[in-house]
Design a protein around this motif. Structure first.
Motif, PDB file in Angstrom:
ATOM      1  N   ARG A 173      24.842  47.527 130.117  1.00 54.47           N
ATOM      2  CA  ARG A 173      24.328  46.588 131.096  1.00 54.47           C
ATOM      3  C   ARG A 173      25.458  45.682 131.580  1.00 54.47           C
ATOM      4  O   ARG A 173      26.278  45.223 130.814  1.00 54.47           O
ATOM      5  CB  ARG A 173      23.196  45.744 130.497  1.00 54.47           C
ATOM      6  CG  ARG A 173      23.566  45.020 129.228  1.00 54.47           C
ATOM      7  CD  ARG A 173      22.322  44.442 128.572  1.00 54.47           C
ATOM      8  NE  ARG A 173      22.625  43.788 127.314  1.00 54.47           N
ATOM      9  CZ  ARG A 173      23.016  42.534 127.182  1.00 54.47           C
ATOM     10  NH1 ARG A 173      23.172  41.790 128.242  1.00 54.47           N
ATOM     11  NH2 ARG A 173      23.251  42.015 125.984  1.00 54.47           N
TER      12      ARG A 173
ATOM     13  N   SER B 281      15.963  47.669 134.808  1.00 51.52           N
ATOM     14  CA  SER B 281      14.967  47.801 133.746  1.00 51.52           C
ATOM     15  C   SER B 281      13.826  46.808 133.983  1.00 51.52           C
ATOM     16  O   SER B 281      14.056  45.612 134.145  1.00 51.52           O
ATOM     17  CB  SER B 281      15.609  47.535 132.383  1.00 51.52           C
ATOM     18  OG  SER B 281      16.194  46.251 132.348  1.00 51.52           O
ATOM     19  N   LYS B 282      12.591  47.284 134.007  1.00 48.56           N
ATOM     20  CA  LYS B 282      11.425  46.416 134.212  1.00 48.56           C
ATOM     21  C   LYS B 282      11.104  45.618 132.945  1.00 48.56           C
ATOM     22  O   LYS B 282      10.539  44.539 133.005  1.00 48.56           O
ATOM     23  CB  LYS B 282      10.211  47.242 134.614  1.00 48.56           C
ATOM     24  CG  LYS B 282      10.359  47.923 135.984  1.00 48.56           C
ATOM     25  CD  LYS B 282       9.140  48.762 136.317  1.00 48.56           C
ATOM     26  CE  LYS B 282       7.896  47.911 136.453  1.00 48.56           C
ATOM     27  NZ  LYS B 282       6.716  48.717 136.858  1.00 48.56           N
ATOM     28  N   THR B 283      11.475  46.199 131.802  1.00 49.79           N
ATOM     29  CA  THR B 283      11.267  45.511 130.526  1.00 49.79           C
ATOM     30  C   THR B 283      12.555  45.556 129.733  1.00 49.79           C
ATOM     31  O   THR B 283      13.468  46.334 130.041  1.00 49.79           O
ATOM     32  CB  THR B 283      10.147  46.192 129.711  1.00 49.79           C
ATOM     33  OG1 THR B 283      10.530  47.556 129.445  1.00 49.79           O
ATOM     34  CG2 THR B 283       8.827  46.192 130.473  1.00 49.79           C
TER      35      THR B 283
ATOM     36  N   LEU C 234      15.096  46.654 127.025  1.00 49.36           N
ATOM     37  CA  LEU C 234      15.296  47.931 126.353  1.00 49.36           C
ATOM     38  C   LEU C 234      16.000  47.712 125.027  1.00 49.36           C
ATOM     39  O   LEU C 234      16.996  46.995 124.956  1.00 49.36           O
ATOM     40  CB  LEU C 234      16.137  48.867 127.236  1.00 49.36           C
ATOM     41  CG  LEU C 234      15.565  49.204 128.618  1.00 49.36           C
ATOM     42  CD1 LEU C 234      16.582  50.012 129.416  1.00 49.36           C
ATOM     43  CD2 LEU C 234      14.257  49.963 128.489  1.00 49.36           C
TER      44      LEU C 234
ATOM     45  N   VAL D  35      15.582  55.881 128.118  1.00 47.68           N
ATOM     46  CA  VAL D  35      15.613  55.238 129.432  1.00 47.68           C
ATOM     47  C   VAL D  35      15.005  56.154 130.480  1.00 47.68           C
ATOM     48  O   VAL D  35      14.211  55.740 131.317  1.00 47.68           O
ATOM     49  CB  VAL D  35      17.058  54.886 129.833  1.00 47.68           C
ATOM     50  CG1 VAL D  35      17.090  54.226 131.200  1.00 47.68           C
ATOM     51  CG2 VAL D  35      17.689  53.988 128.795  1.00 47.68           C
TER      52      VAL D  35
ATOM     53  N   THR E 183      19.488  54.689 125.259  1.00 47.69           N
ATOM     54  CA  THR E 183      20.422  53.573 125.259  1.00 47.69           C
ATOM     55  C   THR E 183      21.249  53.551 123.983  1.00 47.69           C
ATOM     56  O   THR E 183      20.817  54.013 122.937  1.00 47.69           O
ATOM     57  CB  THR E 183      19.683  52.229 125.364  1.00 47.69           C
ATOM     58  OG1 THR E 183      18.811  52.106 124.249  1.00 47.69           O
ATOM     59  CG2 THR E 183      18.905  52.143 126.650  1.00 47.69           C
TER      60      THR E 183
ATOM     61  N   CYS F 176      19.309  46.223 126.441  1.00 47.69           N
ATOM     62  CA  CYS F 176      19.447  45.866 127.853  1.00 47.69           C
ATOM     63  C   CYS F 176      18.314  44.916 128.223  1.00 47.69           C
ATOM     64  O   CYS F 176      17.142  45.193 127.947  1.00 47.69           O
ATOM     65  CB  CYS F 176      19.406  47.119 128.726  1.00 47.69           C
ATOM     66  SG  CYS F 176      19.617  46.798 130.496  1.00 47.69           S
TER      67      CYS F 176
ATOM     68  N   ARG G  98      15.647  42.504 130.334  1.00 46.74           N
ATOM     69  CA  ARG G  98      14.684  42.743 131.407  1.00 46.74           C
ATOM     70  C   ARG G  98      15.297  42.407 132.769  1.00 46.74           C
ATOM     71  O   ARG G  98      16.008  41.413 132.927  1.00 46.74           O
ATOM     72  CB  ARG G  98      13.439  41.882 131.171  1.00 46.74           C
ATOM     73  CG  ARG G  98      12.331  42.079 132.186  1.00 46.74           C
ATOM     74  CD  ARG G  98      11.207  41.075 131.956  1.00 46.74           C
ATOM     75  NE  ARG G  98      10.120  41.253 132.905  1.00 46.74           N
ATOM     76  CZ  ARG G  98       9.113  40.396 133.073  1.00 46.74           C
ATOM     77  NH1 ARG G  98       9.066  39.295 132.316  1.00 46.74           N
ATOM     78  NH2 ARG G  98       8.168  40.640 133.955  1.00 46.74           N
TER      79      ARG G  98
ATOM     80  N   GLU H 285      20.473  45.622 135.515  1.00 45.23           N
ATOM     81  CA  GLU H 285      20.775  46.964 135.996  1.00 45.23           C
ATOM     82  C   GLU H 285      21.267  47.845 134.847  1.00 45.23           C
ATOM     83  O   GLU H 285      22.000  47.406 133.973  1.00 45.23           O
ATOM     84  CB  GLU H 285      21.829  46.930 137.107  1.00 45.23           C
ATOM     85  CG  GLU H 285      22.066  48.313 137.717  1.00 45.23           C
ATOM     86  CD  GLU H 285      22.919  48.282 138.971  1.00 45.23           C
ATOM     87  OE1 GLU H 285      23.125  49.367 139.561  1.00 45.23           O
ATOM     88  OE2 GLU H 285      23.372  47.193 139.368  1.00 45.23           O
ATOM     89  N   VAL H 286      20.852  49.095 134.878  1.00 48.51           N
ATOM     90  CA  VAL H 286      21.233  50.070 133.870  1.00 48.51           C
ATOM     91  C   VAL H 286      22.318  50.970 134.443  1.00 48.51           C
ATOM     92  O   VAL H 286      22.201  51.446 135.566  1.00 48.51           O
ATOM     93  CB  VAL H 286      20.014  50.909 133.438  1.00 48.51           C
ATOM     94  CG1 VAL H 286      20.422  51.947 132.406  1.00 48.51           C
ATOM     95  CG2 VAL H 286      18.925  50.005 132.881  1.00 48.51           C
TER      96      VAL H 286
END
Length: 454
Positions: free
Chosen positions: A18, A32-34, A36, A42, A226, A230, A232, A235-236
């Protein structure tokens, strides 16, 4: 049928982390919405979503591939399918994926000749090789394309043009993930290891932390997990491996800013540019470097000249009497490895090769001379040799700085005059600017090293 080569025969090792850095110029990515956690999956893409040679063989192209002799390569099968499906437009079930693919690429094969000439010499040579390679791939595939004429109302020459195949080649070369497929009689024996994975294209590149990325035979999905947590809404990223910017540009068509693996390569011609032309031992020294694989991968990096570069320069700067001590060094290095091998074999009670090892070491006196030990440990052979090699390294570095500045000025002028080449010129400008920073950092390191001998 000849293989198009390129990155497609190698494993694309992906890494993830990240950060706020994104792949330059893409304007898109995955967030990522949540939060990680480490080891969490992922992305998981079902096999049905992957575009492989299985996809091609099951399609309308399968019968034509099966009939063609000699069998097409896996790469040609994938490229042919991409061109055909793109030509189909709305009739293609792959249209949603094809529409998000770049319309044009910035791999060297796609750059204009005047832009290629602005690249650093080692990369420029590889760029021209790539261009020749793709053209040969296209030329050797024309017969197969002609056999597909019954599938199209238009002339196949207008569909499977060089530009169309080049676009498909770049798509596979820059975007395929590793997924080994079993050999097929209808395809040539080249390794069938490429799969195009929609959705993975949205992940941007950054050169850090490794992740596990592979096809899971149990779930029948291509999965990315992952290697670090990461947050919330962060960017991943993925990474294609510890590649320098030359390789990133050659294989993927982009340059990574602040790439820790970036470097400036020194060619053999540049290596001897500032050495005495009257050195009668120069050819012998070059031969030694070549024989022991010390003529390639000589670089300047963020932390200064590489150990390989300085070692090569030390050898080239040796006086005649020191040269023969160096020759004994090279023999001694090999002997040390043989002795270690014999010791291991004795521990394992394996008698094979011991007589050979003994014969190789019986007339060598390891430890009698300390010169080779000093070189291996990075110590000084002599003050004169050390100072001379550092001075030559500094001259090479300054030459590169002047050359890079001159190219950057030329790029700046061309951006004003050649608006159509703006994107390509900006790519070269980014590469050269990064290399200028590396060279300036190396110059400072060399000054520090030189102070010990002033």
């Amino acid at each position: 049928m000849k293989n198009g080569g390129g990155r497609t025969s190698r494993i694309r090792r992906r890494k993830l982390f990240r950060s706020s850095e994104s792949r330059g110029g893409t304007g898109r990515g995955l967030m990522s919405k949540t939060a990680l956690r480490e080891g969490q999956t992922v992305i998981s893409l079902p096999a049905s979503c992957l575009l492989t040679t299985d996809t091609v063989i099951r399609s309308y192209l399968g019968a034509y591939i099966a009939k063609w002799q000699p069998p097409p390569s896996p790469l040609l099968a994938l490229c042919t399918f991409l061109v055909s499906e793109k030509h189909a437009g709305d009739r293609s079930s792959w249209k949603p994926y094809l529409e998000v693919l770049p319309k044009a690429y910035t791999c060297p094969v796609c750059l204009e000749p005047e832009v290629v000439d602005l690249l650093p010499s080692p990369l420029k040579a590889k760029a021209w090789e790539q261009r020749s390679h793709v053209w040969e791939f296209f030329s050797s595939s024309r017969g197969f394309f002609s056999s597909l004429q019954p599938l199209f109302s238009e002339a196949v020459e207008s569909i499977f043009s060089y530009c169309a195949l080049r676009w498909a080649w770049c798509t596979v070369n820059t975007r395929a993930v590793y997924m080994k497929r079993p050999p097929r009689l209808c395809l040539s024996p080249e390794p069938d290891t490429c799969a195009l994975a929609p959705y993975l294209d949205l992940l941007n590149h950054s050169p850090d932390v490794q992740v596990k990325a592979a096809f899971n035979e149990e779930t029948r999905c291509y999965e990315i997990r992952t290697a670090a947590r990461c947050g919330r809404h962060k960017e991943v990223f993925i990474c294609y491996g510890p590649h320098d910017n030359h390789r990133l540009l050659l294989e993927y068509g982009f340059v990574s800013i602040r790439n820790p693996h970036a470097c400036v390569y020194v060619s053999k011609d540049m290596l001897v540019k500032y050495l005495l032309s009257t050195d009668k031992q120069m050819n012998k020294k070059i031969s030694i470097l070549e024989d022991h694989d010390f003529i390639e991968n000589l670089t300047f990096g963020w932390d200064g000249p590489s150990w390989r570069l300085l070692t090569a320069l030390k050898l080239l700067c040796l006086e005649a009497e020191e040269l023969w001590m160096w020759l004994r060094l090279l023999v001694s290095q090999r002997t040390v490895m043989l002795v270690k091998l014999s010791f291991l074999l004795l521990i394992l009670r394996i008698p094979c090769f011991l007589s050979t090892v003994s014969a190789s070491t019986q007339d060598l006196h390891i430890g009698r001379s300390t010169c080779w030990k000093k070189v291996l440990l990075g110590e000084i052979i002599s003050d004169t040799n050390e100072k001379t090699s550092l001075d030559v390294a500094q001259k090479i570095c300054r030459y590169f700085i002047e050359e890079t500045n001159a190219v950057l000025q030329k790029v700046s002028r061309m951006k004003d005059e050649e608006v159509a080449l703006m994107n390509q010129l900006t790519l070269v400008e980014t590469l050269r600017t990064e290399e200028l920073k590396i060279l300036q950092a190396s110059a400072k390191v060399l000054i520090t090293l030189q102070t010990a001998f002033t």
